[in-house]
Design an enzyme around this catalytic site. Sequence first.
Site, PDB file in Angstrom:
ATOM      1  N   HIS A  57       0.630  -1.025  -0.007  1.00 24.62           N
ATOM      2  CA  HIS A  57       0.021  -0.127  -0.135  1.00 24.62           C
ATOM      3  C   HIS A  57       0.904   1.027   0.024  1.00 24.62           C
ATOM      4  O   HIS A  57       2.428   1.312   0.029  1.00 24.62           O
ATOM      5  CB  HIS A  57      -1.199   0.011   1.084  1.00 24.62           C
ATOM      6  CG  HIS A  57      -0.151  -0.049   2.639  1.00 24.62           C
ATOM      7  ND1 HIS A  57       0.525  -0.733   3.225  1.00 24.62           N
ATOM      8  CD2 HIS A  57      -0.525   0.977   3.324  1.00 24.62           C
ATOM      9  CE1 HIS A  57       0.887  -0.383   4.216  1.00 24.62           C
ATOM     10  NE2 HIS A  57       0.240   0.548   4.484  1.00 24.62           N
ATOM     11  N   HIS A  59       1.547   4.084   1.924  1.00 22.00           N
ATOM     12  CA  HIS A  59       2.061   4.666   3.015  1.00 22.00           C
ATOM     13  C   HIS A  59       3.553   4.610   2.862  1.00 22.00           C
ATOM     14  O   HIS A  59       4.159   4.073   2.401  1.00 22.00           O
ATOM     15  CB  HIS A  59       1.821   4.075   4.465  1.00 22.00           C
ATOM     16  CG  HIS A  59       0.150   4.490   4.875  1.00 22.00           C
ATOM     17  ND1 HIS A  59      -0.469   3.683   5.516  1.00 22.00           N
ATOM     18  CD2 HIS A  59      -0.640   5.333   4.403  1.00 22.00           C
ATOM     19  CE1 HIS A  59      -1.691   4.224   5.748  1.00 22.00           C
ATOM     20  NE2 HIS A  59      -1.648   5.265   5.118  1.00 22.00           N
ATOM     21  N   ASP A  61       5.973   4.701   4.904  1.00 22.94           N
ATOM     22  CA  ASP A  61       6.770   3.714   5.544  1.00 22.94           C
ATOM     23  C   ASP A  61       6.755   2.423   4.928  1.00 22.94           C
ATOM     24  O   ASP A  61       7.330   1.252   5.284  1.00 22.94           O
ATOM     25  CB  ASP A  61       6.491   3.449   6.990  1.00 22.94           C
ATOM     26  CG  ASP A  61       4.910   2.951   7.318  1.00 22.94           C
ATOM     27  OD1 ASP A  61       4.218   3.429   6.694  1.00 22.94           O
ATOM     28  OD2 ASP A  61       4.927   2.052   8.293  1.00 22.94           O
ATOM     29  N   HIS A  62       6.004   2.379   3.771  1.00 22.56           N
ATOM     30  CA  HIS A  62       6.155   1.051   2.833  1.00 22.56           C
ATOM     31  C   HIS A  62       6.771   1.443   1.559  1.00 22.56           C
ATOM     32  O   HIS A  62       7.236   0.379   0.960  1.00 22.56           O
ATOM     33  CB  HIS A  62       4.783   0.545   2.808  1.00 22.56           C
ATOM     34  CG  HIS A  62       4.208   0.085   4.229  1.00 22.56           C
ATOM     35  ND1 HIS A  62       4.293  -1.014   4.493  1.00 22.56           N
ATOM     36  CD2 HIS A  62       3.629   1.034   5.158  1.00 22.56           C
ATOM     37  CE1 HIS A  62       3.672  -1.247   5.951  1.00 22.56           C
ATOM     38  NE2 HIS A  62       3.649   0.165   5.947  1.00 22.56           N
ATOM     39  N   HIS A 115      -7.315  -0.557   5.731  1.00 22.76           N
ATOM     40  CA  HIS A 115      -6.238   0.206   6.210  1.00 22.76           C
ATOM     41  C   HIS A 115      -6.078   1.513   5.102  1.00 22.76           C
ATOM     42  O   HIS A 115      -6.107   2.721   5.850  1.00 22.76           O
ATOM     43  CB  HIS A 115      -5.040  -0.382   6.211  1.00 22.76           C
ATOM     44  CG  HIS A 115      -3.945   0.368   6.919  1.00 22.76           C
ATOM     45  ND1 HIS A 115      -3.814   0.781   7.946  1.00 22.76           N
ATOM     46  CD2 HIS A 115      -2.658   0.559   6.277  1.00 22.76           C
ATOM     47  CE1 HIS A 115      -2.657   1.376   8.034  1.00 22.76           C
ATOM     48  NE2 HIS A 115      -2.058   1.288   7.085  1.00 22.76           N
ATOM     49  N   ASP A 134       0.051  -3.877   6.227  1.00 21.70           N
ATOM     50  CA  ASP A 134      -0.658  -3.425   7.518  1.00 21.70           C
ATOM     51  C   ASP A 134      -2.196  -3.546   7.397  1.00 21.70           C
ATOM     52  O   ASP A 134      -2.944  -3.190   8.192  1.00 21.70           O
ATOM     53  CB  ASP A 134      -0.534  -1.905   7.449  1.00 21.70           C
ATOM     54  CG  ASP A 134       0.844  -1.187   7.820  1.00 21.70           C
ATOM     55  OD1 ASP A 134       1.719  -2.091   8.052  1.00 21.70           O
ATOM     56  OD2 ASP A 134       0.849  -0.010   7.729  1.00 21.70           O
ATOM     57  N   HIS A 172       4.791  -4.545  10.768  1.00 23.82           N
ATOM     58  CA  HIS A 172       5.404  -3.862  12.084  1.00 23.82           C
ATOM     59  C   HIS A 172       5.366  -4.846  12.950  1.00 23.82           C
ATOM     60  O   HIS A 172       4.679  -5.755  13.357  1.00 23.82           O
ATOM     61  CB  HIS A 172       4.155  -3.015  12.449  1.00 23.82           C
ATOM     62  CG  HIS A 172       4.365  -1.754  11.393  1.00 23.82           C
ATOM     63  ND1 HIS A 172       5.297  -0.605  11.588  1.00 23.82           N
ATOM     64  CD2 HIS A 172       3.473  -1.479   9.968  1.00 23.82           C
ATOM     65  CE1 HIS A 172       4.740   0.433  10.558  1.00 23.82           C
ATOM     66  NE2 HIS A 172       3.912  -0.250   9.828  1.00 23.82           N
TER      67      HIS A 172
HETATM   68 FE    FE Z   1       2.926   0.894   8.054  1.00 23.22          FE
HETATM   69 ZN    ZN Z   2       0.011   1.689   6.485  1.00 25.60          ZN
END
Ligand code: FE
Ligand code: ZN
Length: 256
Positions: A57, A59, A61-62, A115, A134, A172
Amino acid sequence: MNRIDVEQIPVLKDNYVYLVRDRSTGKVGVVDPAVSEPILERLAGLGWRLTHILNTHHHGDHVGGNLAIKAATGCTVVGPKADRDRIPGIDIALGDGERFRLGEAEAEIFDVPGHTRGHIAYWFRDSDALFCGDTLFACGCGRLFEGTPQQMWTSLGKLRRLPDPTRVYCAHEYTQSNIRFALSVDGGNAALRERSRQVDALRAEGRPTVPSTMAEERATNPFLRADQPDLARGVGLAASDPVAVFAAVRKAKDVF
Ligand code: FE
Ligand code: ZN
């Protein structure tokens, strides 16, 4: 038969990035590279040549490492069709029921929105490995930033059906706090209490609690158990509508 090798790389505060290598052809994918440098260093250390980025996805942090890694390696970027305009450098967009081949290893794609609007999971059936970003966490699930409880319950339902030995590679290390919450709504669950002890022991040694297995998740993850009477009671509802129970569990976790 396990066709892949998986390298788990902890980055940022609590993210896991995964390198997935097809044993027969040596093709290598990186799942959700939050950053670039630690990934390129690990690849060099292993002597692996990266061929693909596999995003779940959009985001940061991905996908944060996408463009730098693509520039450094010339790899192909794969991601969710429903969010193709938010995945940096995307070349191949995939959706529900489609297949992705990393050499001889094949992943089946699930759309798992909730999400985010577009979120996919990669299931390497032969290798009992699921990369779910996530959506599903060890003993938890992602927050509903762009989706509804109904969507997320349906998405988790697709993952919950996977075989017991499926290794759940989530993005995570949230397990310890997830379990603290889970005990507050499902404290009578003996398997959950046992898992809590195991996870505390792992974390005390600084070891990862990820991957878990789908068998563990089905037995202990409250977000996969919204159709169980115990969970309904745990959030003060009559056991009737799993979506309502799921929504109540998710809401309780948001403010826990
Ligand atoms: Fe994340
Ligand atoms: Zn995420």
